[in-house]
Structures are given as structure tokens and as C-alpha cells.
Write a protein that holds these residues in place. Structure first.
Motif, PDB file in Angstrom:
ATOM      1  N   MET A   1       0.839  -1.186   0.000  1.00  0.00           N
ATOM      2  CA  MET A   1       0.000   0.000   0.000  1.00  0.00           C
ATOM      3  C   MET A   1       0.878   1.242   0.000  1.00  0.00           C
ATOM      4  SD  MET A   1      -3.066   0.869   2.579  1.00  0.00           S
ATOM      5  CE  MET A   1      -3.908   2.398   2.485  1.00  0.00           C
ATOM      6  N   THR A   2       0.488   2.234  -0.763  1.00  0.00           N
ATOM      7  CA  THR A   2       1.239   3.469  -0.881  1.00  0.00           C
ATOM      8  C   THR A   2       1.048   4.327   0.356  1.00  0.00           C
ATOM      9  OG1 THR A   2       0.860   3.413  -3.270  1.00  0.00           O
ATOM     10  CG2 THR A   2       1.608   5.475  -2.342  1.00  0.00           C
ATOM     11  N   GLU A   3       2.149   4.851   0.871  1.00  0.00           N
ATOM     12  CA  GLU A   3       2.089   5.701   2.055  1.00  0.00           C
ATOM     13  C   GLU A   3       1.795   7.136   1.646  1.00  0.00           C
ATOM     14  OE1 GLU A   3       4.933   7.496   5.538  1.00  0.00           O
ATOM     15  OE2 GLU A   3       5.564   5.660   4.542  1.00  0.00           O
ATOM     16  N   ILE A   4       0.674   7.679   2.136  1.00  0.00           N
ATOM     17  CA  ILE A   4       0.284   9.059   1.882  1.00  0.00           C
ATOM     18  C   ILE A   4       0.378   9.811   3.196  1.00  0.00           C
ATOM     19  CG2 ILE A   4      -1.553  10.625   1.141  1.00  0.00           C
ATOM     20  CD1 ILE A   4      -2.692   8.205  -0.477  1.00  0.00           C
ATOM     21  N   THR A   5       1.155  10.883   3.193  1.00  0.00           N
ATOM     22  CA  THR A   5       1.324  11.724   4.371  1.00  0.00           C
ATOM     23  C   THR A   5       0.808  13.109   4.043  1.00  0.00           C
ATOM     24  OG1 THR A   5       3.329  10.515   4.943  1.00  0.00           O
ATOM     25  CG2 THR A   5       2.993  12.643   6.029  1.00  0.00           C
ATOM     26  N   ILE A   6      -0.070  13.639   4.895  1.00  0.00           N
ATOM     27  CA  ILE A   6      -0.564  14.998   4.715  1.00  0.00           C
ATOM     28  C   ILE A   6      -0.202  15.785   5.960  1.00  0.00           C
ATOM     29  CG2 ILE A   6      -2.577  16.477   4.403  1.00  0.00           C
ATOM     30  CD1 ILE A   6      -3.906  14.151   2.905  1.00  0.00           C
ATOM     31  N   LYS A   7       0.373  16.957   5.752  1.00  0.00           N
ATOM     32  CA  LYS A   7       0.773  17.789   6.873  1.00  0.00           C
ATOM     33  C   LYS A   7       0.553  19.255   6.549  1.00  0.00           C
ATOM     34  CE  LYS A   7       5.564  18.700   5.750  1.00  0.00           C
ATOM     35  NZ  LYS A   7       6.784  19.119   6.405  1.00  0.00           N
ATOM     36  N   LYS A   8       0.504  20.062   7.594  1.00  0.00           N
ATOM     37  CA  LYS A   8       0.452  21.504   7.396  1.00  0.00           C
ATOM     38  C   LYS A   8       1.811  21.920   6.857  1.00  0.00           C
ATOM     39  CE  LYS A   8      -0.806  25.845   9.495  1.00  0.00           C
ATOM     40  NZ  LYS A   8      -1.022  26.595  10.717  1.00  0.00           N
ATOM     41  N   ALA A   9       1.806  22.645   5.765  1.00  0.00           N
ATOM     42  CA  ALA A   9       3.056  23.038   5.127  1.00  0.00           C
ATOM     43  C   ALA A   9       3.837  23.991   6.016  1.00  0.00           C
ATOM     44  CB  ALA A   9       2.780  23.675   3.771  1.00  0.00           C
ATOM     45  N   ALA A  10       5.145  23.841   5.981  1.00  0.00           N
ATOM     46  CA  ALA A  10       6.069  24.709   6.695  1.00  0.00           C
ATOM     47  C   ALA A  10       6.967  25.385   5.660  1.00  0.00           C
ATOM     48  CB  ALA A  10       6.900  23.882   7.673  1.00  0.00           C
ATOM     49  N   ILE A  11       7.796  26.287   6.113  1.00  0.00           N
ATOM     50  CA  ILE A  11       8.691  26.997   5.199  1.00  0.00           C
ATOM     51  C   ILE A  11       9.574  26.013   4.430  1.00  0.00           C
ATOM     52  CG2 ILE A  11      10.572  27.446   6.818  1.00  0.00           C
ATOM     53  CD1 ILE A  11       9.099  29.961   4.290  1.00  0.00           C
ATOM     54  N   SER A  12       9.889  24.869   5.025  1.00  0.00           N
ATOM     55  CA  SER A  12      10.696  23.856   4.331  1.00  0.00           C
ATOM     56  C   SER A  12       9.952  23.234   3.146  1.00  0.00           C
ATOM     57  CB  SER A  12      11.133  22.768   5.313  1.00  0.00           C
ATOM     58  OG  SER A  12      10.002  22.152   5.894  1.00  0.00           O
ATOM     59  N   ASP A  13       8.634  23.405   3.095  1.00  0.00           N
ATOM     60  CA  ASP A  13       7.815  22.882   1.987  1.00  0.00           C
ATOM     61  C   ASP A  13       7.550  23.943   0.920  1.00  0.00           C
ATOM     62  OD1 ASP A  13       7.148  20.226   3.195  1.00  0.00           O
ATOM     63  OD2 ASP A  13       6.185  21.505   4.698  1.00  0.00           O
ATOM     64  N   LEU A  14       8.103  25.140   1.089  1.00  0.00           N
ATOM     65  CA  LEU A  14       7.776  26.270   0.204  1.00  0.00           C
ATOM     66  C   LEU A  14       7.992  25.954  -1.273  1.00  0.00           C
ATOM     67  CD1 LEU A  14       6.863  29.187  -0.184  1.00  0.00           C
ATOM     68  CD2 LEU A  14       9.253  29.893   0.194  1.00  0.00           C
ATOM     69  N   SER A  15       9.124  25.383  -1.632  1.00  0.00           N
ATOM     70  CA  SER A  15       9.390  25.082  -3.050  1.00  0.00           C
ATOM     71  C   SER A  15       8.382  24.090  -3.608  1.00  0.00           C
ATOM     72  CB  SER A  15      10.807  24.532  -3.224  1.00  0.00           C
ATOM     73  OG  SER A  15      11.749  25.519  -2.913  1.00  0.00           O
ATOM     74  N   ALA A  16       8.077  23.056  -2.846  1.00  0.00           N
ATOM     75  CA  ALA A  16       7.125  22.039  -3.307  1.00  0.00           C
ATOM     76  C   ALA A  16       5.728  22.626  -3.442  1.00  0.00           C
ATOM     77  CB  ALA A  16       7.119  20.851  -2.350  1.00  0.00           C
ATOM     78  N   VAL A  17       5.310  23.407  -2.445  1.00  0.00           N
ATOM     79  CA  VAL A  17       3.977  24.024  -2.487  1.00  0.00           C
ATOM     80  C   VAL A  17       3.873  24.991  -3.659  1.00  0.00           C
ATOM     81  CG1 VAL A  17       2.472  25.649  -1.277  1.00  0.00           C
ATOM     82  CG2 VAL A  17       3.449  23.726  -0.042  1.00  0.00           C
ATOM     83  N   THR A  18       4.911  25.789  -3.868  1.00  0.00           N
ATOM     84  CA  THR A  18       4.896  26.752  -4.968  1.00  0.00           C
ATOM     85  C   THR A  18       4.815  26.046  -6.314  1.00  0.00           C
ATOM     86  OG1 THR A  18       6.128  28.366  -3.653  1.00  0.00           O
ATOM     87  CG2 THR A  18       6.127  28.678  -6.039  1.00  0.00           C
ATOM     88  N   ALA A  19       5.571  24.971  -6.483  1.00  0.00           N
ATOM     89  CA  ALA A  19       5.540  24.226  -7.746  1.00  0.00           C
ATOM     90  C   ALA A  19       4.152  23.663  -8.024  1.00  0.00           C
ATOM     91  CB  ALA A  19       6.582  23.109  -7.722  1.00  0.00           C
ATOM     92  N   LEU A  20       3.494  23.134  -6.990  1.00  0.00           N
ATOM     93  CA  LEU A  20       2.139  22.611  -7.155  1.00  0.00           C
ATOM     94  C   LEU A  20       1.153  23.743  -7.428  1.00  0.00           C
ATOM     95  CD1 LEU A  20       2.230  20.048  -4.212  1.00  0.00           C
ATOM     96  CD2 LEU A  20       2.089  19.458  -6.646  1.00  0.00           C
ATOM     97  N   ALA A  21       1.281  24.833  -6.699  1.00  0.00           N
ATOM     98  CA  ALA A  21       0.366  25.966  -6.868  1.00  0.00           C
ATOM     99  C   ALA A  21       0.485  26.575  -8.259  1.00  0.00           C
ATOM    100  CB  ALA A  21       0.633  27.022  -5.796  1.00  0.00           C
ATOM    101  N   GLN A  22       1.684  26.619  -8.811  1.00  0.00           N
ATOM    102  CA  GLN A  22       1.857  27.159 -10.153  1.00  0.00           C
ATOM    103  C   GLN A  22       1.097  26.338 -11.190  1.00  0.00           C
ATOM    104  OE1 GLN A  22       6.161  27.432 -10.215  1.00  0.00           O
ATOM    105  NE2 GLN A  22       6.057  29.654  -9.957  1.00  0.00           N
ATOM    106  N   LYS A  23       0.964  25.063 -10.964  1.00  0.00           N
ATOM    107  CA  LYS A  23       0.213  24.212 -11.892  1.00  0.00           C
ATOM    108  C   LYS A  23      -1.284  24.489 -11.797  1.00  0.00           C
ATOM    109  CE  LYS A  23       3.726  20.665 -11.905  1.00  0.00           C
ATOM    110  NZ  LYS A  23       4.082  19.278 -11.633  1.00  0.00           N
ATOM    111  N   LEU A  24      -1.743  24.865 -10.619  1.00  0.00           N
ATOM    112  CA  LEU A  24      -3.165  25.153 -10.431  1.00  0.00           C
ATOM    113  C   LEU A  24      -3.493  26.579 -10.861  1.00  0.00           C
ATOM    114  CD1 LEU A  24      -5.993  24.417  -9.356  1.00  0.00           C
ATOM    115  CD2 LEU A  24      -5.228  25.220  -7.115  1.00  0.00           C
ATOM    116  N   PHE A  25      -2.725  27.528 -10.381  1.00  0.00           N
ATOM    117  CA  PHE A  25      -3.054  28.936 -10.580  1.00  0.00           C
ATOM    118  C   PHE A  25      -2.423  29.550 -11.817  1.00  0.00           C
ATOM    119  CE2 PHE A  25      -3.343  28.607  -5.797  1.00  0.00           C
ATOM    120  CZ  PHE A  25      -4.718  28.640  -5.752  1.00  0.00           C
TER     121      PHE A  25
END
Length: 147
Positions: A1-25
Motif C-alpha cells: 500500500m502506498t504511504e500518503i502523508t498529509i501535513k500543514k506546510a512549513a517553510i521547508s515545503d515552500l518550493s514544493a507548495v509553490t511548484a504545485l500551486a503554479q500548476k493550479l493557478f
């Protein structure tokens, strides 16, 4: 089974969040600055999903204190955006992200939760309805220059 982890984003996640957000917005380079500001805003939260340590999706939620179509209370938890990478869709990740956003809004004292999408975005409309949103209204917006 694939491990899915969901967490509140922190500054260390900024690059990943921005890359995903750019695809949406589909926005410019100011998006990273906006995402960084949201990460420290008490009236907002970004949640990120990782599948086997790979960024798979995110959701952005904020408190809205202005009028929100179809609501009667304030503040309202507002789903500003939710996105899942194509390879990770149809696994319930977006639904889980929204549920976490709803829980965050409840913790902030919200009695209602809202969202929106473009009229032509039938996939988003179907997703919202599938996870329990009721359509509140449809509008067409107009603008004209005053020059």
C-alpha cells in the motif's frame, strides 16, 4: 500500500507548495512570495500531501470575513485551491486535503465552509459536488476600462 502523508506546510515545503500551486493557478514568479506569506498567516493554512516523500498535492484554505456567496456567518473557511498531480489522482488525496482544511476552519471557529471554481471547469464542479458541496450560485462577471 502506498504511504500518503498529509501535513500543514512549513517553510521547508515552500518550493514544493509553490511548484504545485503554479500548476493550479498558472501565475507568475510572485506566487512564491504569496505562498511564503500565507505560511506565516494565522488566518490561512496550506496543507501538502506526500506520496512516498514525493509532493502529490496541496490545498490552501483561508478565513474570509467579507461576504461569501451563499453563507450566513463570518468568518467562513474558504477553500482557495486544491490540486493533485495527475499521477496521484483518483486516490482520495484531494478529498482528504479538503477534509483537513474543513477541520482547520472548524478549529478557527467557522460554522461554514465555501469554495468556488470557473463555470467552465466541469471537473472541479463535479469534484466539489462529490465531496458534499452544494452549489450556491452562478455568476458572470463584467469589466470595462475607464480610460
Amino acid at each position: 500500500m502506498t504511504e500518503i502523508t498529509i501535513k500543514k506546510a512549513a517553510i521547508s515545503d515552500l518550493s514544493a507548495v509553490t511548484a504545485l500551486a503554479q500548476k493550479l493557478f498558472s501565475l507568475s514568479d510572485v506566487l512564491e512570495v504569496e505562498m511564503e506569506l500565507l505560511l506565516s498567516d494565522e488566518g490561512a493554512a496550506i496543507f501538502i500531501a506526500y506520496v512516498e516523500n514525493v509532493p502529490a498535492g496541496f490545498a490552501q484554505v483561508q478565513l474570509r470575513r467579507d461576504y461569501v456567496e451563499g453563507t450566513a456567518t463570518s468568518p467562513v473557511g474558504y477553500l482557495e485551491g486544491v490540486y493533485t498531480e495527475t499521477a496521484f489522482r483518483k486516490q482520495g488525496i484531494a478529498k482528504r486535503l479538503v477534509e483537513i482544511c474543513e477541520a482547520w476552519a472548524k478549529e478557527k471557529g467557522c460554522l461554514e465552509f465555501a469554495s468556488d471554481c470557473e463555470l467552465a471547469n466541469s471537473d472541479s464542479i463535479l469534484f466539489h459536488k462529490a465531496i458534499g458541496f452544494l452549489e450556491a450560485n452562478r455568476i458572470v462577471c463584467f469589466v470595462k476600462g475607464l480610460l
